[in-house]
Scaffold this motif. Structure first.
Motif, PDB file in Angstrom:
ATOM      1  N   ARG A   1      -0.082   3.001 -10.174  1.00  0.00           N
ATOM      2  CA  ARG A   1       0.230   3.063  -8.759  1.00  0.00           C
ATOM      3  C   ARG A   1      -1.031   2.799  -7.928  1.00  0.00           C
ATOM      4  O   ARG A   1      -0.987   2.080  -6.934  1.00  0.00           O
ATOM      5  CB  ARG A   1       0.821   4.433  -8.441  1.00  0.00           C
ATOM      6  CG  ARG A   1       1.367   4.587  -7.037  1.00  0.00           C
ATOM      7  CD  ARG A   1       2.372   3.490  -6.701  1.00  0.00           C
ATOM      8  NE  ARG A   1       3.388   3.942  -5.805  1.00  0.00           N
ATOM      9  CZ  ARG A   1       3.454   3.663  -4.492  1.00  0.00           C
ATOM     10  NH1 ARG A   1       2.532   2.898  -3.948  1.00  0.00           N
ATOM     11  NH2 ARG A   1       4.420   4.112  -3.757  1.00  0.00           N
ATOM     12  N   GLY A   2      -2.129   3.381  -8.364  1.00  0.00           N
ATOM     13  CA  GLY A   2      -3.381   3.163  -7.653  1.00  0.00           C
ATOM     14  C   GLY A   2      -3.791   1.703  -7.688  1.00  0.00           C
ATOM     15  O   GLY A   2      -4.169   1.109  -6.668  1.00  0.00           O
ATOM     16  N   VAL A   3      -3.690   1.118  -8.847  1.00  0.00           N
ATOM     17  CA  VAL A   3      -4.063  -0.283  -9.000  1.00  0.00           C
ATOM     18  C   VAL A   3      -3.167  -1.167  -8.137  1.00  0.00           C
ATOM     19  O   VAL A   3      -3.642  -2.029  -7.389  1.00  0.00           O
ATOM     20  CB  VAL A   3      -3.944  -0.726 -10.477  1.00  0.00           C
ATOM     21  CG1 VAL A   3      -4.072  -2.238 -10.596  1.00  0.00           C
ATOM     22  CG2 VAL A   3      -5.007  -0.036 -11.326  1.00  0.00           C
ATOM     23  N   GLU A   4      -1.882  -0.918  -8.208  1.00  0.00           N
ATOM     24  CA  GLU A   4      -0.956  -1.784  -7.480  1.00  0.00           C
ATOM     25  C   GLU A   4      -1.108  -1.620  -5.975  1.00  0.00           C
ATOM     26  O   GLU A   4      -0.992  -2.595  -5.230  1.00  0.00           O
ATOM     27  CB  GLU A   4       0.485  -1.513  -7.920  1.00  0.00           C
ATOM     28  CG  GLU A   4       1.392  -2.742  -7.836  1.00  0.00           C
ATOM     29  CD  GLU A   4       1.999  -2.932  -6.463  1.00  0.00           C
ATOM     30  OE1 GLU A   4       2.234  -4.088  -6.069  1.00  0.00           O
ATOM     31  OE2 GLU A   4       2.258  -1.925  -5.758  1.00  0.00           O
ATOM     32  N   ASP A   5      -1.359  -0.420  -5.515  1.00  0.00           N
ATOM     33  CA  ASP A   5      -1.549  -0.211  -4.079  1.00  0.00           C
ATOM     34  C   ASP A   5      -2.701  -1.066  -3.553  1.00  0.00           C
ATOM     35  O   ASP A   5      -2.567  -1.767  -2.549  1.00  0.00           O
ATOM     36  CB  ASP A   5      -1.843   1.266  -3.783  1.00  0.00           C
ATOM     37  CG  ASP A   5      -0.566   2.090  -3.704  1.00  0.00           C
ATOM     38  OD1 ASP A   5       0.526   1.520  -3.898  1.00  0.00           O
ATOM     39  OD2 ASP A   5      -0.658   3.305  -3.450  1.00  0.00           O
ATOM     40  N   VAL A   6      -3.806  -1.004  -4.255  1.00  0.00           N
ATOM     41  CA  VAL A   6      -4.967  -1.789  -3.821  1.00  0.00           C
ATOM     42  C   VAL A   6      -4.677  -3.283  -3.923  1.00  0.00           C
ATOM     43  O   VAL A   6      -4.972  -4.055  -3.005  1.00  0.00           O
ATOM     44  CB  VAL A   6      -6.202  -1.437  -4.677  1.00  0.00           C
ATOM     45  CG1 VAL A   6      -7.338  -2.403  -4.384  1.00  0.00           C
ATOM     46  CG2 VAL A   6      -6.630  -0.004  -4.425  1.00  0.00           C
TER      47      VAL A   6
ATOM     48  N   SER B   1      -2.301  -4.515  -1.168  1.00  0.00           N
ATOM     49  CA  SER B   1      -2.975  -4.640   0.130  1.00  0.00           C
ATOM     50  C   SER B   1      -3.820  -5.899   0.194  1.00  0.00           C
ATOM     51  O   SER B   1      -3.989  -6.494   1.250  1.00  0.00           O
ATOM     52  CB  SER B   1      -3.894  -3.442   0.371  1.00  0.00           C
ATOM     53  OG  SER B   1      -3.179  -2.255   0.237  1.00  0.00           O
TER      54      SER B   1
ATOM     55  N   TYR C   1      -4.739   8.524 -10.004  1.00  0.00           N
ATOM     56  CA  TYR C   1      -4.447   7.556  -8.945  1.00  0.00           C
ATOM     57  C   TYR C   1      -5.743   6.970  -8.391  1.00  0.00           C
ATOM     58  O   TYR C   1      -5.879   5.756  -8.235  1.00  0.00           O
ATOM     59  CB  TYR C   1      -3.642   8.239  -7.840  1.00  0.00           C
ATOM     60  CG  TYR C   1      -3.370   7.362  -6.643  1.00  0.00           C
ATOM     61  CD1 TYR C   1      -2.381   6.385  -6.672  1.00  0.00           C
ATOM     62  CD2 TYR C   1      -4.122   7.503  -5.474  1.00  0.00           C
ATOM     63  CE1 TYR C   1      -2.141   5.578  -5.578  1.00  0.00           C
ATOM     64  CE2 TYR C   1      -3.886   6.700  -4.370  1.00  0.00           C
ATOM     65  CZ  TYR C   1      -2.898   5.735  -4.428  1.00  0.00           C
ATOM     66  OH  TYR C   1      -2.674   4.933  -3.340  1.00  0.00           O
ATOM     67  N   GLU C   2      -6.712   7.842  -8.126  1.00  0.00           N
ATOM     68  CA  GLU C   2      -7.988   7.371  -7.589  1.00  0.00           C
ATOM     69  C   GLU C   2      -8.743   6.514  -8.599  1.00  0.00           C
ATOM     70  O   GLU C   2      -9.433   5.558  -8.228  1.00  0.00           O
ATOM     71  CB  GLU C   2      -8.855   8.553  -7.154  1.00  0.00           C
ATOM     72  CG  GLU C   2      -8.357   9.248  -5.901  1.00  0.00           C
ATOM     73  CD  GLU C   2      -8.280   8.298  -4.696  1.00  0.00           C
ATOM     74  OE1 GLU C   2      -9.055   7.328  -4.635  1.00  0.00           O
ATOM     75  OE2 GLU C   2      -7.405   8.523  -3.838  1.00  0.00           O
TER      76      GLU C   2
ATOM     77  N   ARG D   1      -7.230   3.177  -8.261  1.00  0.00           N
ATOM     78  CA  ARG D   1      -7.680   2.543  -7.023  1.00  0.00           C
ATOM     79  C   ARG D   1      -9.113   2.043  -7.160  1.00  0.00           C
ATOM     80  O   ARG D   1      -9.432   0.911  -6.813  1.00  0.00           O
ATOM     81  CB  ARG D   1      -7.622   3.537  -5.859  1.00  0.00           C
ATOM     82  CG  ARG D   1      -6.254   3.830  -5.296  1.00  0.00           C
ATOM     83  CD  ARG D   1      -6.381   4.485  -3.913  1.00  0.00           C
ATOM     84  NE  ARG D   1      -6.892   3.537  -2.943  1.00  0.00           N
ATOM     85  CZ  ARG D   1      -6.139   2.859  -2.094  1.00  0.00           C
ATOM     86  NH1 ARG D   1      -4.839   3.042  -2.077  1.00  0.00           N
ATOM     87  NH2 ARG D   1      -6.680   1.995  -1.262  1.00  0.00           N
TER      88      ARG D   1
ATOM     89  N   ALA E   1      -9.449  -1.048  -9.307  1.00  0.00           N
ATOM     90  CA  ALA E   1      -8.950  -2.250  -8.638  1.00  0.00           C
ATOM     91  C   ALA E   1      -9.901  -2.691  -7.535  1.00  0.00           C
ATOM     92  O   ALA E   1     -10.165  -3.883  -7.359  1.00  0.00           O
ATOM     93  CB  ALA E   1      -7.557  -1.997  -8.077  1.00  0.00           C
ATOM     94  N   GLU E   2     -10.433  -1.726  -6.802  1.00  0.00           N
ATOM     95  CA  GLU E   2     -11.366  -2.081  -5.729  1.00  0.00           C
ATOM     96  C   GLU E   2     -12.631  -2.703  -6.308  1.00  0.00           C
ATOM     97  O   GLU E   2     -13.148  -3.688  -5.792  1.00  0.00           O
ATOM     98  CB  GLU E   2     -11.705  -0.833  -4.899  1.00  0.00           C
ATOM     99  CG  GLU E   2     -10.685  -0.600  -3.794  1.00  0.00           C
ATOM    100  CD  GLU E   2     -10.679   0.832  -3.284  1.00  0.00           C
ATOM    101  OE1 GLU E   2     -11.534   1.629  -3.723  1.00  0.00           O
ATOM    102  OE2 GLU E   2      -9.805   1.153  -2.458  1.00  0.00           O
TER     103      GLU E   2
END
Lengths: 350, 350
Positions: free
Chosen positions: B94-99, B102, B307-308, B311, B314-315
């Motif tokens: 979920r964290g990866v996909e969110d970033v 966006s 989750y972090e 994220r 991915a960032e």
DNA sequence: TTGTATGCGTTATCAT
DNA sequence: ATGATAACGCATACAA
């Protein structure tokens, strides 16, 4: 050979191309392509060997983008879910990916949080990438108004759960599922059932609400729209709703939640109250996700395999387009009895 | 204009091409490309309008495959996890996909079940699709021997958890995390700690085992290799291990599980025995997944945000390649106290 | 200000 | 039995 190659990208391909293989093997790219794709009816063994060896030496791997562009097929499917962090959907995702992986397909995953605009943008992204197929899971929103105008191109679509799109679906009978839950609560003696629904514009919730209303009638339970509480499919939302209901003195002796997270939230709200489960309030959930048998008291729920739903959808998608095929695959559900509705524990052993 | 077009694919593109837009607007594809990509410094407004309108009328969407092939960039990243059905990994996902979402990237998801050969095949698929980046989650197996020879091309890679690959990582200090758990158990009076480890060739498990051994020494607890039980990171595996240990009379007064599923399995095995938690046996898990606070007794665990982690990875992946950037991002963990190690409940209020 | 030509890497057609 | 070449859809260098 071009005198003045106007290349704008880095010149040395970091992973060998068919041309490189061809040069090394002393043949043309055509021959390389033929050998590597098994079109070898007329190609002598020694040529094949040379090509194969060159390819191996260079660690050659065909560029899927070029293949896809040329063949019009990407070997990729898209999966659209509300939230992969939800147990329901990661089970679906696993099913989809298992089937896809076996078939040599990749799965692009997107989360929508049930926001129409976001769903649209995910679909656009997937269509831009020319996915061969698309799976929607989680049920439609607002009768899928944001998707009806979509140009799907050659992309095939399969939906999991109720949608308003003209595509094949894999379903469980949501209405009957909740009706089963209601009848069970009636059987253990409940008369007033609090209903933890989703949002009014969610098709799943609408179907399940149909089942609730129908079964309440059938079982002769009290009808009272005050008993229907709309909200999110989450623990927090349900806990708040039940707590508020309790605070304002709403009376009920059973809860039917349209989702296990809601049921668990209800359990928590009740645990913080003076009411006991199942004796004062019996609780039934829906979906039977893994946690439901771990919570205290263990949750009675409507069970069906989300994993199988995912598998079925993917298989449907990847199967050759048979016009004869049924457009709806209905999956069975069953009631799984646990402590949250077990009002006769005293008379049983263990 | 070609006299005899040798087309082999369906002739009418079901979704408009730039050429179609060009014809409708009465300009060349070059102009279309310029307008649609904002290279409009020198293009008069009326031309832009014509192009834009033609594009809209045809519902034109650029073919990502063609763009990717031409630009050498796919706007896609790959995510490799052991099992998306595991709470740890769907949080990461979920964290990866969110970033990614966006940033306009797609995420291709693959499950490996921690099978090296399968991981290899997933990586090949992703590399064939020319993903711009790749994220490995879950820790390496066998020192990633099956991946060291990989040709990564221009694909950037970031790992989450311990790996033996020469790429940036996002980590928690696994050794310290488990050490914290061990010290906590020592503080509540445990002397012999059963250790529910993963498989010996899993790097995460190795790191966590280091922490266990070190802390057992530091705290002056009993050292006994009999106490270390290897297995899968699953409820079933742990339940079996603990049950067997009990059966053969192994003595212990605490359990440190390298994974919450294992801890929950242990809780179940203990519930079926005559031992009580936490008084006879205190239990600590690791990862603090959502279920851990729902089980009975609620599980003390090592917490950090998966989750972090997702994220951050991915960032890191999507950020411009800064040579100066630190190659390891270490995330903090903390101990979350719950009932499974709370041996003084009687003296506290609810 | 706009169009022509070229190439991205591959497969398929046609010709030899 | 093999190769030259067009075409997939697009973006860019260069010409005009």
């Amino acid at each position: 050979m071009v005198a003045n190659p106007r290349r704008t990208t880095p010149s040395v391909p970091l992973v060998g191309t068919a041309k490189a293989v061809a040069e090394r093997a002393g043949v043309s790219v055509t021959t390389v392509s033929r050998v590597l794709n098994g079109h070898v009816d007329v190609i002598p063994q020694h040529t094949q060997d040379r090509v194969l060896e060159a390819a191996r030496a260079l660690g050659y791997r065909p560029n899927s983008l070029a293949v896809a562009l040329r063949k019009g097929v990407t070997q990729t499917i898209g999966l659209v879910v509300p939230d992969i962090g939800d147990a329901y959907f990661h089970q679906v995702a696993r099913g989809v990916e298992d089937v896809a992986q076996s078939a040599g397909y990749g799965v692009i995953l997107t989360n929508t949080d049930r926001i129409p605009e976001r769903e649209r943008s995910c679909v656009n992204m997937l269509l831009d990438k020319r996915v061969d197929g698309l799976i929607f899971a989680g049920g439609g929103i607002d009768n899928d108004r944001h998707l009806v105008e979509q140009a799907w191109g050659t992309t095939r679509v399969v939906t999991i759960g109720p949608h308003s799109l003209p595509f094949p679906s894999v379903l469980v009978d949501d209405s009957a599922a909740i009706a089963t839950a209601v009848h069970h609560l009636a059987e253990v003696g409940c008369r007033r059932l609090l209903c933890l629904a989703g949002q009014p514009n969610w098709l799943v919730s609408q179907r399940r609400l149909d089942g609730y209303r129908r079964a309440v009638l059938e079982a002769g339970l009290e009808e009272d729209d005050e008993l229907i509480l709309y909200g999110e499919f989450s623990r927090g939302s349900a806990e708040t709703r039940v707590r508020d209901a309790l605070t304002r003195g709403l009376v009920f002796d059973g809860i039917v939640a349209f989702n296990d997270y809601c049921a668990i939230g209800a359990l928590q709200a009740l645990a913080a109250s003076e009411l006991t489960v199942p004796d004062d309030v019996a609780v039934v959930g829906c979906d039977d996700i893994a946690v439901s048998e771990l919570v205290q008291p263990a949750l009675t729920s409507i069970s069906f395999s989300q994993y199988e739903l995912g598998r079925a959808a993917a298989e449907f998608l990847l199967a050759p387009p048979t016009d004869a095929a049924e457009n709806v695959v209905m999956y069975p559900h069953r009631l799984t009895l646990r402590e949250s509705t077990d009002r006769h524990r005293a008379t049983r052993q263990k």
